[in-house]
Scaffold this motif. Structure first.
Motif, PDB file in Angstrom:
ATOM      1  N   THR A 117       0.808  -1.220   0.000  1.00 36.76           N
ATOM      2  CA  THR A 117       0.000   0.000   0.000  1.00 36.76           C
ATOM      3  C   THR A 117       0.845   1.276   0.000  1.00 36.76           C
ATOM      4  OG1 THR A 117      -0.122  -0.084   2.425  1.00 36.76           O
ATOM      5  CG2 THR A 117      -1.891  -1.157   1.195  1.00 36.76           C
ATOM      6  N   ALA A 118       2.164   1.152  -0.079  1.00 39.70           N
ATOM      7  CA  ALA A 118       3.049   2.317   0.026  1.00 39.70           C
ATOM      8  C   ALA A 118       2.798   3.339  -1.074  1.00 39.70           C
ATOM      9  CB  ALA A 118       4.503   1.865   0.010  1.00 39.70           C
ATOM     10  N   SER A 119       2.547   2.867  -2.278  1.00 40.68           N
ATOM     11  CA  SER A 119       2.294   3.771  -3.404  1.00 40.68           C
ATOM     12  C   SER A 119       0.810   3.722  -3.761  1.00 40.68           C
ATOM     13  CB  SER A 119       3.134   3.363  -4.615  1.00 40.68           C
ATOM     14  OG  SER A 119       2.707   4.052  -5.765  1.00 40.68           O
ATOM     15  N   PRO A 120       0.053   4.783  -3.454  1.00 36.72           N
ATOM     16  CA  PRO A 120      -1.373   4.791  -3.808  1.00 36.72           C
ATOM     17  C   PRO A 120      -1.606   4.562  -5.295  1.00 36.72           C
ATOM     18  CG  PRO A 120      -0.857   6.591  -2.306  1.00 36.72           C
ATOM     19  CD  PRO A 120       0.452   5.986  -2.711  1.00 36.72           C
ATOM     20  N   LYS A 121      -0.722   5.099  -6.114  1.00 36.72           N
ATOM     21  CA  LYS A 121      -0.884   4.973  -7.570  1.00 36.72           C
ATOM     22  C   LYS A 121      -0.804   3.513  -8.004  1.00 36.72           C
ATOM     23  CE  LYS A 121       1.416   6.276 -11.873  1.00 36.72           C
ATOM     24  NZ  LYS A 121       2.516   7.070 -12.468  1.00 36.72           N
ATOM     25  N   TYR A 122       0.241   2.812  -7.589  1.00 38.29           N
ATOM     26  CA  TYR A 122       0.421   1.425  -8.023  1.00 38.29           C
ATOM     27  C   TYR A 122      -0.544   0.482  -7.328  1.00 38.29           C
ATOM     28  CZ  TYR A 122       4.576   3.357 -10.151  1.00 38.29           C
ATOM     29  OH  TYR A 122       5.432   4.121 -10.907  1.00 38.29           O
ATOM     30  N   PHE A 123      -0.905   0.830  -6.087  1.00 38.10           N
ATOM     31  CA  PHE A 123      -1.923   0.033  -5.400  1.00 38.10           C
ATOM     32  C   PHE A 123      -3.234   0.097  -6.181  1.00 38.10           C
ATOM     33  CE2 PHE A 123      -5.534  -0.341  -2.552  1.00 38.10           C
ATOM     34  CZ  PHE A 123      -5.233  -1.497  -1.842  1.00 38.10           C
ATOM     35  N   GLU A 124      -3.604   1.304  -6.632  1.00 35.12           N
ATOM     36  CA  GLU A 124      -4.861   1.466  -7.357  1.00 35.12           C
ATOM     37  C   GLU A 124      -4.840   0.735  -8.693  1.00 35.12           C
ATOM     38  OE1 GLU A 124      -8.669   2.486  -8.472  1.00 35.12           O
ATOM     39  OE2 GLU A 124      -7.695   2.412  -6.503  1.00 35.12           O
ATOM     40  N   ILE A 125      -3.675   0.689  -9.343  1.00 34.20           N
ATOM     41  CA  ILE A 125      -3.575  -0.040 -10.618  1.00 34.20           C
ATOM     42  C   ILE A 125      -3.906  -1.514 -10.400  1.00 34.20           C
ATOM     43  CG2 ILE A 125      -1.954  -0.864 -12.370  1.00 34.20           C
ATOM     44  CD1 ILE A 125      -0.557   1.870 -12.173  1.00 34.20           C
ATOM     45  N   LYS A 126      -3.344  -2.103  -9.335  1.00 36.43           N
ATOM     46  CA  LYS A 126      -3.631  -3.507  -9.024  1.00 36.43           C
ATOM     47  C   LYS A 126      -5.086  -3.698  -8.621  1.00 36.43           C
ATOM     48  CE  LYS A 126       0.760  -5.481  -7.439  1.00 36.43           C
ATOM     49  NZ  LYS A 126       1.428  -6.092  -6.272  1.00 36.43           N
ATOM     50  N   ALA A 127      -5.569  -2.796  -7.783  1.00 34.35           N
ATOM     51  CA  ALA A 127      -6.953  -2.915  -7.319  1.00 34.35           C
ATOM     52  C   ALA A 127      -7.925  -2.800  -8.487  1.00 34.35           C
ATOM     53  CB  ALA A 127      -7.240  -1.836  -6.269  1.00 34.35           C
ATOM     54  N   GLU A 128      -7.632  -1.904  -9.426  1.00 38.30           N
ATOM     55  CA  GLU A 128      -8.501  -1.740 -10.581  1.00 38.30           C
ATOM     56  C   GLU A 128      -8.507  -3.015 -11.434  1.00 38.30           C
ATOM     57  OE1 GLU A 128     -11.184  -0.313 -13.237  1.00 38.30           O
ATOM     58  OE2 GLU A 128     -10.671   0.457 -11.245  1.00 38.30           O
ATOM     59  N   ARG A 129      -7.333  -3.635 -11.565  1.00 40.60           N
ATOM     60  CA  ARG A 129      -7.276  -4.895 -12.311  1.00 40.60           C
ATOM     61  C   ARG A 129      -8.107  -5.971 -11.617  1.00 40.60           C
ATOM     62  NH1 ARG A 129      -1.661  -5.592 -12.439  1.00 40.60           N
ATOM     63  NH2 ARG A 129      -1.173  -3.736 -13.612  1.00 40.60           N
ATOM     64  N   ALA A 130      -8.049  -5.983 -10.282  1.00 41.53           N
ATOM     65  CA  ALA A 130      -8.842  -6.955  -9.523  1.00 41.53           C
ATOM     66  C   ALA A 130     -10.331  -6.706  -9.732  1.00 41.53           C
ATOM     67  CB  ALA A 130      -8.486  -6.865  -8.040  1.00 41.53           C
ATOM     68  N   ARG A 131     -10.750  -5.442  -9.741  1.00 44.18           N
ATOM     69  CA  ARG A 131     -12.167  -5.131  -9.965  1.00 44.18           C
ATOM     70  C   ARG A 131     -12.613  -5.586 -11.353  1.00 44.18           C
ATOM     71  NH1 ARG A 131     -10.422   0.420  -8.376  1.00 44.18           N
ATOM     72  NH2 ARG A 131     -10.191   0.342  -6.102  1.00 44.18           N
ATOM     73  N   THR A 132     -11.684  -5.572 -12.294  1.00 47.76           N
ATOM     74  CA  THR A 132     -12.011  -6.012 -13.653  1.00 47.76           C
ATOM     75  C   THR A 132     -12.185  -7.522 -13.737  1.00 47.76           C
ATOM     76  OG1 THR A 132     -10.865  -4.142 -14.685  1.00 47.76           O
ATOM     77  CG2 THR A 132     -11.166  -6.110 -16.037  1.00 47.76           C
ATOM     78  N   TYR A 133     -11.253  -8.269 -13.142  1.00 45.70           N
ATOM     79  CA  TYR A 133     -11.228  -9.723 -13.335  1.00 45.70           C
ATOM     80  C   TYR A 133     -11.897 -10.528 -12.221  1.00 45.70           C
ATOM     81  CZ  TYR A 133      -7.936  -9.211 -17.222  1.00 45.70           C
ATOM     82  OH  TYR A 133      -7.354  -8.894 -18.428  1.00 45.70           O
TER      83      TYR A 133
END
Length: 631
Positions: free
Chosen positions: A53-69
């Motif tokens: 969770t250190a980088s909000p930007k990269y955390f959100e990229i992963k989370a968005e991918r999870a929401r997709t799949y």
């Protein structure tokens, strides 16, 4: 612009939530098991959560991918009766990057090695790699985890076995925890399990809402290209290719039901919905079983099958159709529902050929080798009829027996069906194995295929690399033919009668695993050895090991069993390739096909670090690009 603004706002607010540190609880639940997390373990897990969770930007990229799949994964896990919690494991394994590749050559969403993927029903070859298909790979992961849990009856232990294998987990884990409903996580708990818990804790409160990009499965795709699917569904071909990296080339095969992933947007959802349960015509089938227990066993088609003209049957593992007395080639091709050109090619026929009543004609390409090793020619047989009965291409049959043209085969001649007969081995006849036909009543006239009546002097030597070297192995085994490739590419094998340089025998030989530089050895299976363990001992691929020994991944090994292995030298054990991290501020030049995930694994750093060092906004990299790798 509006969509970009919304995404930016989502990243901002998600980031502000993540900025408030996610705390690891002392108690939590996983797959129905209540977990008590000891302080020493909590400290370790907290470090992983903080890193995620250190980088909000990269955390959100992963989370968005999870929401997709995740919606697809959740549905498949529900169908396979696998606990929903396992979906977070995909984030841990690949960050939901379709073409992620580990340093140990594990590939795809769920990081399967090729032989493990084949074992749970996935297809992995030059045309298709289902490890990169979210539907196929998730179903394979569910089956793999279920298989592990059969040994433990404990989902936490099955999770550990996903990384270290069931055998390794059984050795490492204490007995007596089968079916446990509550467990303790401590510093001694396997690192992979604690890493998983960190991913679940970090992401579970950030992936429940719908994603900016949603995807659907589209199944009405057999025999179509991505371009054709794109035209049907209203998305661009480029966008479609980005979500379907599992299709490596050509058209989508028809051997099984494949799901093409469609990003929603301008998509006609009625088209997608109509493809979920395609209505396919069910054709009557009757399995014809050939036995190949001994060299020279001759397969027979029984009278019942001969009487079933126009019916669809399985023969030599391929679909076929039975010709009737009044059938002609164009009409039979139409009944088989395949183009005339392909029907002729699959059955080594000319347009003016005459069908034989009761004969089975193939609806898919015959193979480059048969299941049997040899066959003793019987009275009245031709090269063509033998090629049909054993499901081997006529040209391959002639090549294996060093025959240049169609000739009248004498009864008793031994024909090679799996290997090329070495030049040093003379033509052999076995008169004792000729089975004379028993005539009880007048038989219908059998019309043989036209042949050139050449004498056996039409046979010519065929040089191979193995035979030009006196120290080489006696025979060369061909790899199995790839049917989809053969539908497009003609068989262009050539023979130079004058003894000049010979071109490749066929298109499959470009991948041949046995050549003049390889040494044939025998491996005797020892207690506890698996296909994977044996492959590591000799530094060969599992799929090659299976092919050399005509085995399937599901075949059980027995102690003392002898396996053929081809190697370049005496292997002393597993060969481990390592990459040392380079000096401070070194650079990596991107090679063809590489991904950021691969490069990160190569240097033991994270994808986020590489993106930060190179000020990248996305995961796109180009061949030849220089990436900075900091110490």
């Amino acid at each position: 612009m509006i969509r970009f603004f919304c995404l930016a706002v989502a990243v901002f607010f998600s980031g502000s939530v993540v900025a408030q540190q996610v705390k690891v609880p002392s108690r939590m639940e996983f797959a129905g098991i209540k977990l008590r997390i000891m302080d020493d373990a909590r400290e370790e897990i907290q470090k992983d959560v903080d890193a995620l969770t250190a980088s909000p930007k990269y955390f959100e990229i992963k989370a968005e991918r999870a929401r997709t799949y995740f919606p697809i994964i959740e549905r498949i896990f529900k169908e396979e009766k696998l606990p929903d919690d396992f979906k977070y494991l995909c984030l841990q394994e690949s960050a939901l990057i379709a073409d992620a590749v580990s340093t140990s050559n594990a590939v795809g969403f769920w990081q399967f090695k090729d032989f493990s993927a084949v074992e749970v029903g996935m297809r992995v070859d030059k045309v298709v790699d289902e490890r990169m298909n979210i539907v196929s790979a998730s179903r394979g992961a569910a089956r793999y985890l279920h298989n592990n849990n059969q040994h433990f009856d404990n989902w936490l232990h099955a999770l550990q076995a996903y990384q270290m294998g069931a055998g390794g987990a059984m050795k490492a884990l204490p007995p007596g925890q089968e079916g446990a409903k509550s467990m303790t996580v401590s510093k001694k708990t396997y690192w992979y399990v604690k890493k998983y818990l960190a991913h679940k804790i970090a992401f579970e409160n950030s992936v429940s809402q719908p994603g900016q990009i949603q995807v659907s499965e589209y199944y009405n795709v057999g025999g179509k290209s991505l371009k054709e699917v794109a035209n049907e569904t209203g998305v661009t071909e480029e966008e479609l290719a980005d979500y379907n990296k599992w299709l490596k080339k050509g058209k989508i095969p028809t051997d099984k039901k494949y799901a093409v992933i469609i990003p929603k947007g301008n998509l006609n959802l009625d088209i997608v919905a109509s493809s979920e349960t395609p209505k396919e015509e069910v054709k009557e089938k009757k399995q014809i079983e050939y036995t190949f227990d001994e060299p020279g066993v001759f397969p027979k088609i029984d009278d019942e099958v001969e009487a079933r003209a126009g019916k669809i049957v399985d023969i030599n593992g391929l679909p076929g159709i039975i010709a009737g007395r009044s059938d002609r080639i164009p009409a039979l091709a139409q009944k088989a529902d395949i183009p005339l050109r392909k029907f002729l090619k699959y059955n080594d026929l000319g347009i003016d050929g005459i069908l034989i009543p009761g004969q089975v004609y193939y609806m898919k390409s015959k193979r480059g080798k048969a299941k049997a090793y040899y066959h003793v020619a019987q009275p009245g047989e031709t090269l063509w009829s033998i090629s049909q009965k054993f499901g081997i291409k006529l040209k391959k049959l002639k090549t294996k027996n060093r025959i240049r043209e169609d000739i009248n085969i004498k009864a008793g001649r031994v024909l090679w069906l799996r290997y090329i007969r070495p030049a040093s081995v003379a033509i052999e006849y076995k008169e004792s194995e000729i089975i004379q036909p028993i005539v009880e009543k007048k038989e219908p006239e059998v019309i043989e295929q036209p042949v050139d009546k050449k004498a056996e002097i039409d046979e010519v030597p065929i040089e191979t690399e193995a035979e030009s070297d006196s120290s080489a192995a006696e025979v060369i085994e061909e790899l199995p033919a790839k049917e989809e490739e053969e539908e497009v590419q003609q068989d262009d094998s050539t023979v130079n009668i004058a003894g000049e340089v010979i071109e490749e025998i066929d298109e499959e030989m470009e991948d041949v695993a046995v050549d003049a530089n390889l040494i044939k050895k025998m491996h005797e299976v020892k207690l506890g050895e698996t296909y994977y363990a044996i492959s590591k001992i000799h530094d060969v691929a599992v799929l090659d090991l299976l092919d050399w020994n005509d085995l399937k991944i599901s075949d059980k090994l027995s102690i003392g069993q002898k396996l053929v292995v081809y190697t370049t030298e005496e292997a002393q054990g597993p060969i481990v390739k390592t990459v040392e991290k380079q000096s401070e501020n070194s650079y990596h030049t991107v090679k063809p096909g590489e991904t950021l995930y691969q490069i990160a694994r190569l240097y033991n750093v994270s994808v986020q670090e590489i993106m930060k060092w190179n000020e990248k906004e996305d995961f796109n990299i180009k061949e030849g690009e220089r990436l900075k790798i900091e110490e």
